[in-house]
Design a protein around this motif. Structure first.
Motif, mmCIF file in Angstrom:
data_model
loop_
_atom_site.group_PDB
_atom_site.id
_atom_site.type_symbol
_atom_site.label_atom_id
_atom_site.label_comp_id
_atom_site.label_asym_id
_atom_site.label_seq_id
_atom_site.Cartn_x
_atom_site.Cartn_y
_atom_site.Cartn_z
ATOM 1 N N VAL A 15 0.836 -1.199 0.000
ATOM 2 C CA VAL A 15 0.000 0.000 0.000
ATOM 3 C C VAL A 15 0.874 1.253 0.000
ATOM 4 C CG1 VAL A 15 -1.693 1.328 1.321
ATOM 5 C CG2 VAL A 15 -1.982 -1.146 1.046
ATOM 6 N N GLN A 16 1.898 1.287 0.811
ATOM 7 C CA GLN A 16 2.768 2.466 0.865
ATOM 8 C C GLN A 16 3.472 2.694 -0.472
ATOM 9 O OE1 GLN A 16 2.826 4.745 3.421
ATOM 10 N NE2 GLN A 16 1.105 3.465 4.044
ATOM 11 N N ASN A 17 3.842 1.618 -1.147
ATOM 12 C CA ASN A 17 4.463 1.722 -2.466
ATOM 13 C C ASN A 17 3.476 2.297 -3.483
ATOM 14 O OD1 ASN A 17 6.604 1.369 -4.309
ATOM 15 N ND2 ASN A 17 5.755 -0.575 -4.987
ATOM 16 N N GLN A 18 2.237 1.851 -3.449
ATOM 17 C CA GLN A 18 1.210 2.362 -4.369
ATOM 18 C C GLN A 18 0.913 3.835 -4.099
ATOM 19 O OE1 GLN A 18 -1.965 -0.456 -3.742
ATOM 20 N NE2 GLN A 18 -1.229 -1.804 -5.363
ATOM 21 N N VAL A 19 0.876 4.232 -2.833
ATOM 22 C CA VAL A 19 0.642 5.634 -2.478
ATOM 23 C C VAL A 19 1.794 6.497 -2.988
ATOM 24 C CG1 VAL A 19 0.505 7.271 -0.545
ATOM 25 C CG2 VAL A 19 -0.837 5.150 -0.495
ATOM 26 N N ALA A 20 3.027 6.042 -2.800
ATOM 27 C CA ALA A 20 4.187 6.796 -3.276
ATOM 28 C C ALA A 20 4.175 6.935 -4.797
ATOM 29 C CB ALA A 20 5.476 6.116 -2.815
ATOM 30 N N LYS A 21 3.824 5.868 -5.488
ATOM 31 C CA LYS A 21 3.746 5.905 -6.951
ATOM 32 C C LYS A 21 2.656 6.871 -7.413
ATOM 33 C CE LYS A 21 3.260 2.919 -10.988
ATOM 34 N NZ LYS A 21 3.073 1.562 -11.490
ATOM 35 N N SER A 22 1.507 6.840 -6.761
ATOM 36 C CA SER A 22 0.409 7.750 -7.109
ATOM 37 C C SER A 22 0.793 9.207 -6.867
ATOM 38 C CB SER A 22 -0.839 7.417 -6.288
ATOM 39 O OG SER A 22 -1.314 6.154 -6.617
ATOM 40 N N THR A 23 1.463 9.461 -5.765
ATOM 41 C CA THR A 23 1.916 10.815 -5.456
ATOM 42 C C THR A 23 2.903 11.306 -6.501
ATOM 43 O OG1 THR A 23 1.580 10.425 -3.094
ATOM 44 C CG2 THR A 23 3.033 12.248 -3.699
ATOM 45 N N GLN A 24 3.837 10.443 -6.880
ATOM 46 C CA GLN A 24 4.827 10.789 -7.899
ATOM 47 C C GLN A 24 4.151 11.087 -9.242
ATOM 48 O OE1 GLN A 24 7.527 7.615 -8.814
ATOM 49 N NE2 GLN A 24 8.773 8.855 -10.169
ATOM 50 N N MET A 25 3.197 10.266 -9.625
ATOM 51 C CA MET A 25 2.502 10.474 -10.889
ATOM 52 C C MET A 25 1.659 11.754 -10.852
ATOM 53 S SD MET A 25 1.431 6.591 -11.910
ATOM 54 C CE MET A 25 0.754 7.026 -13.499
ATOM 55 N N SER A 26 1.038 12.046 -9.717
ATOM 56 C CA SER A 26 0.259 13.279 -9.581
ATOM 57 C C SER A 26 1.143 14.499 -9.790
ATOM 58 C CB SER A 26 -0.397 13.351 -8.204
ATOM 59 O OG SER A 26 -1.343 12.335 -8.051
ATOM 60 N N ARG A 27 2.328 14.453 -9.239
ATOM 61 C CA ARG A 27 3.275 15.565 -9.441
ATOM 62 C C ARG A 27 3.747 15.627 -10.884
ATOM 63 N NH1 ARG A 27 6.188 14.128 -3.995
ATOM 64 N NH2 ARG A 27 4.891 15.330 -2.579
ATOM 65 N N GLN A 28 4.031 14.483 -11.471
ATOM 66 C CA GLN A 28 4.509 14.419 -12.853
ATOM 67 C C GLN A 28 3.489 15.018 -13.816
ATOM 68 O OE1 GLN A 28 5.403 10.424 -14.125
ATOM 69 N NE2 GLN A 28 5.676 11.004 -16.246
ATOM 70 N N TYR A 29 2.215 14.711 -13.602
ATOM 71 C CA TYR A 29 1.156 15.217 -14.474
ATOM 72 C C TYR A 29 0.627 16.582 -14.037
ATOM 73 C CZ TYR A 29 1.042 10.624 -16.646
ATOM 74 O OH TYR A 29 1.372 9.474 -17.313
ATOM 75 N N LYS A 30 1.185 17.104 -12.929
ATOM 76 C CA LYS A 30 0.783 18.408 -12.389
ATOM 77 C C LYS A 30 -0.725 18.473 -12.143
ATOM 78 C CE LYS A 30 4.701 20.562 -14.545
ATOM 79 N NZ LYS A 30 5.216 20.906 -15.822
#
Length: 59
Positions: A15-30
């Motif tokens: 779960v923590q890995n998925q949250v980190a990935k989602s956060t990273q993608m949210s920043r990437q796509y602004k």
């Protein structure tokens, strides 16, 4: 749902890995609002662009 099981699952590596990935993608796509839909890493749409959540899906 058992509270201890919920906390254990929430704190799990998966779960923590998925949250980190989602956060990273949210920043990437602004991303600045929800719901926002990104398709194939290229196309971005949201209700802010299209009006309502239903309009977003129908476009």
């Amino acid at each position: 749902m058992d509270q201890d099981k919920l906390i254990h699952t929430y704190n799990s590596f998966t779960v923590q890995n998925q949250v980190a990935k989602s956060t990273q993608m949210s920043r990437q796509y602004k991303l600045s609002d929800a719901p926002t839909l990104v398709v194939d890493g290229q196309y971005l749409t949201s209700e802010k662009i299209n009006g309502t959540p239903q309009d977003t899906i129908q476009q």
